[in-house]
Scaffold this motif. Structure first.
Motif, PDB file in Angstrom:
ATOM      1  N   GLY A   6       0.808  -1.223   0.000  1.00 39.09           N
ATOM      2  CA  GLY A   6       0.000   0.000   0.000  1.00 39.09           C
ATOM      3  C   GLY A   6       0.838   1.267   0.000  1.00 39.09           C
ATOM      4  N   MET A   7       2.117   1.152  -0.350  1.00 39.76           N
ATOM      5  CA  MET A   7       2.976   2.343  -0.412  1.00 39.76           C
ATOM      6  C   MET A   7       3.597   2.416  -1.790  1.00 39.76           C
ATOM      7  N   TYR A   8       3.464   3.546  -2.451  1.00 35.73           N
ATOM      8  CA  TYR A   8       4.076   3.719  -3.767  1.00 35.73           C
ATOM      9  C   TYR A   8       5.334   4.563  -3.609  1.00 35.73           C
ATOM     10  N   PRO A   9       6.520   3.979  -3.817  1.00 37.42           N
ATOM     11  CA  PRO A   9       7.761   4.739  -3.608  1.00 37.42           C
ATOM     12  C   PRO A   9       7.768   6.031  -4.433  1.00 37.42           C
ATOM     13  N   LYS A  10       8.080   7.108  -3.740  1.00 39.18           N
ATOM     14  CA  LYS A  10       8.034   8.413  -4.391  1.00 39.18           C
ATOM     15  C   LYS A  10       9.269   8.617  -5.266  1.00 39.18           C
ATOM     16  N   ASP A  11       9.205   9.655  -6.111  1.00 38.16           N
ATOM     17  CA  ASP A  11      10.337   9.936  -7.003  1.00 38.16           C
ATOM     18  C   ASP A  11      11.645  10.093  -6.229  1.00 38.16           C
ATOM     19  N   VAL A  12      11.580  10.809  -5.089  1.00 40.35           N
ATOM     20  CA  VAL A  12      12.832  11.006  -4.336  1.00 40.35           C
ATOM     21  C   VAL A  12      13.374   9.675  -3.819  1.00 40.35           C
ATOM     22  N   GLN A  13      12.486   8.757  -3.523  1.00 41.54           N
ATOM     23  CA  GLN A  13      12.944   7.439  -3.073  1.00 41.54           C
ATOM     24  C   GLN A  13      13.611   6.673  -4.226  1.00 41.54           C
ATOM     25  N   VAL A  14      13.030   6.789  -5.419  1.00 42.95           N
ATOM     26  CA  VAL A  14      13.637   6.133  -6.569  1.00 42.95           C
ATOM     27  C   VAL A  14      15.028   6.729  -6.835  1.00 42.95           C
ATOM     28  N   MET A  46      19.334  10.841   2.868  1.00 40.71           N
ATOM     29  CA  MET A  46      17.878  11.021   2.884  1.00 40.71           C
ATOM     30  C   MET A  46      17.457  11.253   4.322  1.00 40.71           C
ATOM     31  N   GLN A  47      16.711  12.328   4.547  1.00 41.21           N
ATOM     32  CA  GLN A  47      16.358  12.715   5.908  1.00 41.21           C
ATOM     33  C   GLN A  47      15.517  11.653   6.627  1.00 41.21           C
ATOM     34  N   THR A  48      15.536  11.741   7.935  1.00 43.16           N
ATOM     35  CA  THR A  48      14.719  10.860   8.761  1.00 43.16           C
ATOM     36  C   THR A  48      13.258  10.939   8.321  1.00 43.16           C
ATOM     37  N   GLY A  49      12.624   9.794   8.224  1.00 40.65           N
ATOM     38  CA  GLY A  49      11.211   9.767   7.902  1.00 40.65           C
ATOM     39  C   GLY A  49      10.911   9.758   6.412  1.00 40.65           C
ATOM     40  N   GLU A  50      11.952   9.883   5.586  1.00 41.12           N
ATOM     41  CA  GLU A  50      11.733   9.904   4.142  1.00 41.12           C
ATOM     42  C   GLU A  50      11.453   8.510   3.590  1.00 41.12           C
ATOM     43  N   GLY A  51      11.648   7.467   4.420  1.00 38.57           N
ATOM     44  CA  GLY A  51      11.318   6.119   3.965  1.00 38.57           C
ATOM     45  C   GLY A  51      12.496   5.378   3.368  1.00 38.57           C
ATOM     46  N   LYS A  52      13.576   5.299   4.102  1.00 39.68           N
ATOM     47  CA  LYS A  52      14.756   4.608   3.583  1.00 39.68           C
ATOM     48  C   LYS A  52      14.538   3.092   3.512  1.00 39.68           C
ATOM     49  N   THR A  53      13.742   2.560   4.448  1.00 37.67           N
ATOM     50  CA  THR A  53      13.488   1.120   4.435  1.00 37.67           C
ATOM     51  C   THR A  53      12.848   0.694   3.119  1.00 37.67           C
ATOM     52  N   LEU A  54      11.865   1.468   2.682  1.00 39.92           N
ATOM     53  CA  LEU A  54      11.185   1.136   1.433  1.00 39.92           C
ATOM     54  C   LEU A  54      12.109   1.393   0.241  1.00 39.92           C
ATOM     55  N   THR A  55      12.883   2.464   0.305  1.00 44.28           N
ATOM     56  CA  THR A  55      13.822   2.789  -0.771  1.00 44.28           C
ATOM     57  C   THR A  55      14.768   1.620  -1.043  1.00 44.28           C
ATOM     58  N   THR A  91      13.370   4.636  14.613  1.00 43.23           N
ATOM     59  CA  THR A  91      11.922   4.544  14.748  1.00 43.23           C
ATOM     60  C   THR A  91      11.295   5.885  14.401  1.00 43.23           C
ATOM     61  N   ASP A  92      10.221   5.794  13.621  1.00 46.57           N
ATOM     62  CA  ASP A  92       9.561   6.958  13.102  1.00 46.57           C
ATOM     63  C   ASP A  92       8.641   7.550  14.173  1.00 46.57           C
ATOM     64  N   ILE A  93       8.695   8.880  14.373  1.00 45.23           N
ATOM     65  CA  ILE A  93       7.791   9.511  15.355  1.00 45.23           C
ATOM     66  C   ILE A  93       6.655  10.198  14.593  1.00 45.23           C
ATOM     67  N   LYS A  94       5.478   9.578  14.645  1.00 45.79           N
ATOM     68  CA  LYS A  94       4.331  10.148  13.943  1.00 45.79           C
ATOM     69  C   LYS A  94       3.584  11.092  14.878  1.00 45.79           C
ATOM     70  N   LEU A  95       3.049  12.177  14.350  1.00 46.05           N
ATOM     71  CA  LEU A  95       2.341  13.143  15.182  1.00 46.05           C
ATOM     72  C   LEU A  95       0.864  12.769  15.303  1.00 46.05           C
ATOM     73  N   GLY A 143      10.059  17.138  12.699  1.00 50.46           N
ATOM     74  CA  GLY A 143       9.899  17.696  11.363  1.00 50.46           C
ATOM     75  C   GLY A 143      10.007  16.691  10.250  1.00 50.46           C
ATOM     76  N   ARG A 144       9.581  15.452  10.473  1.00 47.71           N
ATOM     77  CA  ARG A 144       9.643  14.444   9.418  1.00 47.71           C
ATOM     78  C   ARG A 144       8.556  14.687   8.370  1.00 47.71           C
ATOM     79  N   GLN A 145       8.861  14.310   7.160  1.00 45.73           N
ATOM     80  CA  GLN A 145       7.906  14.395   6.042  1.00 45.73           C
ATOM     81  C   GLN A 145       7.135  15.707   6.010  1.00 45.73           C
ATOM     82  N   GLY A 146       7.850  16.814   6.185  1.00 42.75           N
ATOM     83  CA  GLY A 146       7.214  18.121   6.069  1.00 42.75           C
ATOM     84  C   GLY A 146       6.358  18.529   7.267  1.00 42.75           C
TER      85      GLY A 146
HETATM   86  P1  ADP Z   1      13.680   6.565   7.560  1.00 42.59           P
HETATM   87  O1  ADP Z   1      14.385   5.270   7.790  1.00 42.59           O
HETATM   88  O2  ADP Z   1      14.093   7.226   6.290  1.00 42.59           O
HETATM   89  O3  ADP Z   1      13.763   7.491   8.715  1.00 42.59           O
HETATM   90  P2  ADP Z   1      11.366   4.873   7.481  1.00 42.59           P
HETATM   91  O4  ADP Z   1      11.853   3.921   6.476  1.00 42.59           O
HETATM   92  O5  ADP Z   1      11.343   4.455   8.889  1.00 42.59           O
HETATM   93  O6  ADP Z   1      12.130   6.261   7.368  1.00 42.59           O
HETATM   94  O7  ADP Z   1       9.911   5.343   7.009  1.00 42.59           O
HETATM   95  C1  ADP Z   1       9.170   6.313   7.674  1.00 42.59           C
HETATM   96  C2  ADP Z   1       7.688   6.084   7.481  1.00 42.59           C
HETATM   97  O8  ADP Z   1       7.279   6.417   6.188  1.00 42.59           O
HETATM   98  C3  ADP Z   1       7.272   4.647   7.696  1.00 42.59           C
HETATM   99  O9  ADP Z   1       6.111   4.632   8.479  1.00 42.59           O
HETATM  100  C4  ADP Z   1       6.993   4.147   6.300  1.00 42.59           C
HETATM  101  O10 ADP Z   1       6.059   3.121   6.298  1.00 42.59           O
HETATM  102  C5  ADP Z   1       6.489   5.381   5.607  1.00 42.59           C
HETATM  103  N1  ADP Z   1       6.720   5.422   4.170  1.00 42.59           N
HETATM  104  C6  ADP Z   1       7.887   5.277   3.542  1.00 42.59           C
HETATM  105  N2  ADP Z   1       7.774   5.405   2.215  1.00 42.59           N
HETATM  106  C7  ADP Z   1       6.457   5.635   1.966  1.00 42.59           C
HETATM  107  C8  ADP Z   1       5.685   5.867   0.782  1.00 42.59           C
HETATM  108  N3  ADP Z   1       6.259   5.882  -0.420  1.00 42.59           N
HETATM  109  N4  ADP Z   1       4.367   6.056   0.913  1.00 42.59           N
HETATM  110  C9  ADP Z   1       3.806   6.051   2.139  1.00 42.59           C
HETATM  111  N5  ADP Z   1       4.466   5.848   3.295  1.00 42.59           N
HETATM  112  C10 ADP Z   1       5.782   5.648   3.224  1.00 42.59           C
END
Ligand code: ADP
Ligand code: MG
Length: 796
Positions: free
Chosen positions: A76-84, A98-107, A494-498, A530-533
């Motif tokens: 359910g996550m579509y990797p964004k251009d910056v992730q590609v 890549m800043q914290t929260g940008e989704g490095k795990t998915l990248t 670990t990601d800190i969500k607001l 300040g993750r993800q804007g």
């Molecule tokens: P980082 O390691 O860069 O700090 P994470 O890999 O922990 O970031 O990801 C942060 C959060 O963003 C996670 O909850 C992850 O599921 C979510 N996430 C990452 N990429 C996407 C994406 N393309 N679409 C939606 N959510 C995403």
């Protein structure tokens, strides 16, 4: 200016990358229109194209598009251009920031998928078991859907005992999530195997290192070591301690603090010669004395109680420099720990010899290709370039960062600073805005936590104890009214969500109670907000009593009397004074950073000899393990070489000497005579010994009476000879490193000297291996256990 140039270079790199990105994006519609089954079939198609000679770079656009579409359908996550973009950088073996929260795990899934297609093993390496497991579990559905096999690189149970073959099965997966420590130890253990069946690690192919700056730059100062038997304990620790305490700085020894180097001056050497009643301490027989003097000097003048270690319960306990945490059970190597124990007058513990060791820097070099990612890699770029020729590309964030990083708040002393921090946290709590307060040490975190409880402010305390629990707790740090107190490493990754309503209050407020050892760590901490804007803020508090200042600062202002005068006159509130304090703190941090770099450079320099030798030895071991053709082992030539050397070094020119040599090295039961040999002719003696050697081998072969087992016997005998000598060599190099750096008396370059001695000892080790091979082949006693397995009893 430098920043502008950096910016321009980075823009250039991004521009090139965006061409690749467009090629990936071009596949979007095609992939979206495929059915699930068609999309899944792509993996097989890619593998086939690889076999037909396509390169990974050719496959990249389509493969990334497939992985991207699959991750949308499965996760359910579509990797964004910056992730590609980040994923493309990692395919090229470089490091995206890549800043914290940008989704490095998915990248990471994109390059892992691409390289996983080869079946040679693609690794994701992270800092701790918890993160490896978490990311592995999250990404498993994606990879399995795509038809790649994936595994966690270890069994996550304490002291788990692996079944034979179990590790091999783990490492056979296409994709493996693991930690640097687990992989490092497995690498070393794998090269201690005495038969093919004991080997489990394939040639390391592609590695991706998460938080690469933490692993390679922050944590890599001490190498991984597999310890073996206790070393013969030196009894010189106390005597050299007494001697070193009589010395005067500058007269007798000099210190280079940044490199952590210390050495005796000519006057110091003269003092040592007199004290120990020797003509010249650098003569070969005093090797151990020199080593001990050097250890004592370092223990006394380069290691400080309460900064580098504590005395706790009559033991020397090391302190982690970054986190300020105690590290019970961790010891400095090669006698340094014992020298500190002598200095502090506590009981001297047992020093273990090193059996095998490797630094993380070199572990990663074993990969055919590796890349890394991190939120703060730019500040380490120069080192990555020097170490590995890797560049860092700063990837823009998906949304602009709107976090406010406030300028430092300045205080003269710690008490006033802590007071202000507590007040600020109370105010934020009143507003219901979540706060994350980060301290350097666990003690400070505990202190603040107590203070808040006394003021009826509920709070979570995280002091790097249980990673899994901490991850859970830090994930909660973005809730309304949440107060979280943590040390710098706690809850990392670990990601800190607001929570709802928090954005309106300004997001998460990060407060850091002092500057850390290097600015990279400061930046990691600020990045928790300040993750993800998201909105958020960060604020560092400083005082002249902070660790970095006390440790690395040099200024008249640090004088107590001066300070009291300044504050009694109310000058500490002045802008000028505050600027000066800021300056002192920044400079102290810079010194600390430079020192870190210098130490790592030194360590790398020393590691060069060890690593070159290790590569040769490991390659030799592998060759023996893979060789099943006895003729190719050229045992006869090897024996001849050994006997020729013995003829000269041991003057084998009388009957008694030759007979003795045969008893010791070839056969205890020798009953022959020497009538037909000319004892003055080297060839004649050597050929006689070679022929006896061959007779022994035939006897061994007849006794074993089974070609496969005989081959195993030969392998074991050779490996045993290599290993027992190599283990000694690893230990010798470690000790040598300790002894060499106080030979630096003016004209001699310590590192050069080290490499010279290291090489010479390696050459003589190789000769010793050959002697032992002959001994082992001739004098071992093979037998079979109940299950019919070969057991070899080696001489000595
Ligand atoms: P980082 O390691 O860069 O700090 P994470 O890999 O922990 O970031 O990801 C942060 C959060 O963003 C996670 O909850 C992850 O599921 C979510 N996430 C990452 N990429 C996407 C994406 N393309 N679409 C939606 N959510 C995403
Ligand atoms: Mg991460």
């Amino acid at each position: 200016m430098k920043q502008r140039i950096n910016h321009i270079i980075n823009e250039g790199r991004l521009k090139r990358l965006s061409k690749h990105l467009r090629r990936v994006n071009a596949w979007y519609t095609t992939c979206r229109q495929l059915s699930d089954a068609e999309l899944q079939a792509k993996t097989g198609e890619f593998r086939q194209r690889l076999q037909q000679g396509a390169s990974l770079s050719e496959l990249l656009p389509e493969a990334y598009a497939v992985a991207r579409e699959a991750s949308w359908r499965v996760l359910g996550m579509y990797p964004k251009d910056v992730q590609v973009l980040g994923a493309i950088v990692m395919h090229e073996g470089n490091i995206p920031e890549m800043q914290t929260g940008e989704g490095k795990t998915l990248t990471a899934t994109m390059p892992l998928y691409l390289h996983g297609l080869t079946g040679k093993g693609a690794y994701l390496i992270t800092t701790n078991d918890y993160l490896a497991r978490r990311d592995c579990e999250e990404m498993t559905p994606l990879f399995e859907w795509l038809g790649l096999s994936i595994a966690l690189g270890f069994v996550d149970e304490p002291d788990y005992e692996y079944e034979p073959g179990e590790k091999k099965a783990i490492y056979a997966h296409d994709i493996i999530y693991t930690t640097n420590g687990r992989l490092g130890f497995d690498y070393l253990i794998d090269h201690l195997a005495d038969g093919q069946e004991g080997k489990f690690l394939p040639k390391l192919y592609y590695g991706l290192i998460d938080e690469i700056d933490s692993i390679v730059l922050d944590a890599a100062q001490t190498p991984l070591v597999i310890s073996g038997a206790p070393r013969l304990q030196s009894n010189l620790f106390d005597i050299t301690k007494n001697f070193v305490e009589t010395l005067e700085p500058e007269t007798h020894f000099e210190i280079k603090e940044k490199e952590k180097a210390i050495w005796l001056t000519p006057a110091g050497i003269a003092a040592a010669n007199a004290y120990f009643g020797v003509d010249n301490m650098y003569d070969v027989p005093h090797f151990d004395l020199v080593r001990n003097i050097n250890l004592s000097l370092r223990a006394h003048y380069l290691f400080e109680a309460n900064f580098d270690y504590f005395i706790y319960d009559g033991e020397v306990v090391l302190i982690d420099r970054v986190t300020g945490r105690m590290m019970p059970g961790t010891k400095l190597q090669s006698g340094l720990h014992q020298a500190i124990e002598a200095k502090e007058g506590v009981e001297i513990s047992q020093d273990m010899s090193a059996m095998a060791s490797i630094t993380f820097q070199n572990l990663f070099r074993q990969f055919t290709m590796f890349a890394g990612m991190s939120g703060t890699s730019k500040l380490g770029e120069k080192e990555f370039l020097d170490l590995y020729s890797k560049v860092v590309v700063q990837i823009p964030t998906d949304k602009p960062i709107i976090r406010e990083d406030y300028p430092d708040l300045v205080f003269t002393d710690v008490d006033a600073k802590n007071e202000a921090i507590i007040e600020r946290v109370c105010a934020l709590y009143e507003m219901q805005r979540p706060v994350l307060l980060i301290t350097r040490t666990a003690e400070m975190a505990e202190y603040f936590s107590m203070q808040f409880f006394e003021r009826d402010i509920p709070n979570n305390l995280l002091i790097a104890q249980n990673v899994a629990k901490e991850a859970q707790m830090i994930a909660e740090a973005g809730q309304l009214r949440a107060v979280t107190v943590a040390t710098s490493m706690a809850g990392r990754g670990t990601d800190i969500k607001l929570a709802d309503g928090v954005k309106e209050l300004g997001g998460l407020a990060v407060i850091v109670s002092e500057h850390m050892e290097n600015s990279r760590v400061d930046r990691q901490l600020r990045g928790r907000a300040g993750r993800q804007g998201d909105p958020g803020s960060s604020q560092i508090y400083i005082s002249l009593e902070d660790y970095v200042v006390q440790r690395w600062g040099k200024s008249k202002l640090l004088d107590k009397v001066q300070l009291e005068r300044i504050s009694s006159q109310g000058l500490h509130e002045s802008r000028l004074f505050q600027q000066r304090v800021k300056h002192i703190v920044t400079r102290a941090q810079r010194v600390s950073e430079e020192q870190g770099i210098a130490i790592r450079e030194m360590a790398n320099e020393y590691e060069k000899s060890l690593s070159a030798q290790r590569d040769i030895i490991y390659a030799e071991r592998d060759r023996v393990l893979e060789q099943w053709d006895i003729d190719k082992m050229a045992l006869r030539q090897l024996a001849r070489e050994v006997f020729q050397r013995a003829y000269h070094t041991q003057s084998l020119n009388t009957e008694a000497k030759v007979r003795d040599y045969i008893y010791q090295h070839i056969s205890f039961q020798f009953k022959g005579h020497f009538d037909e040999i000319d004892l003055n002719d080297e060839r004649s003696v050597v050929e006689q010994l070679v022929s006896l050697f061959e007779q022994r081998l035939i006897a061994q072969q007849q006794f074993i009476n089974e070609p496969y087992m005989y081959m195993r016997f030969i392998q074991k005998a050779i490996l045993k000879a290599i290993d027992s000598n190599w283990i000694q060599q690893v230990d010798r190099l470690q000790q040598l490193r300790g002894s060499i750096n106080n030979r630096q008396n003016g004209q001699r370059n310590a590192i050069f000297e080290y490499h010279r001695v290291a090489l010479a000892s390696f050459e003589s080790m190789r000769d010793a291996v050959k002697v032992d091979i002959v001994n082992n082949l001739c004098q071992s006693v093979p037998s079979f256990d109940k299950r019919g397995d070969l057991v070899v009893h080696f001489p000595n």
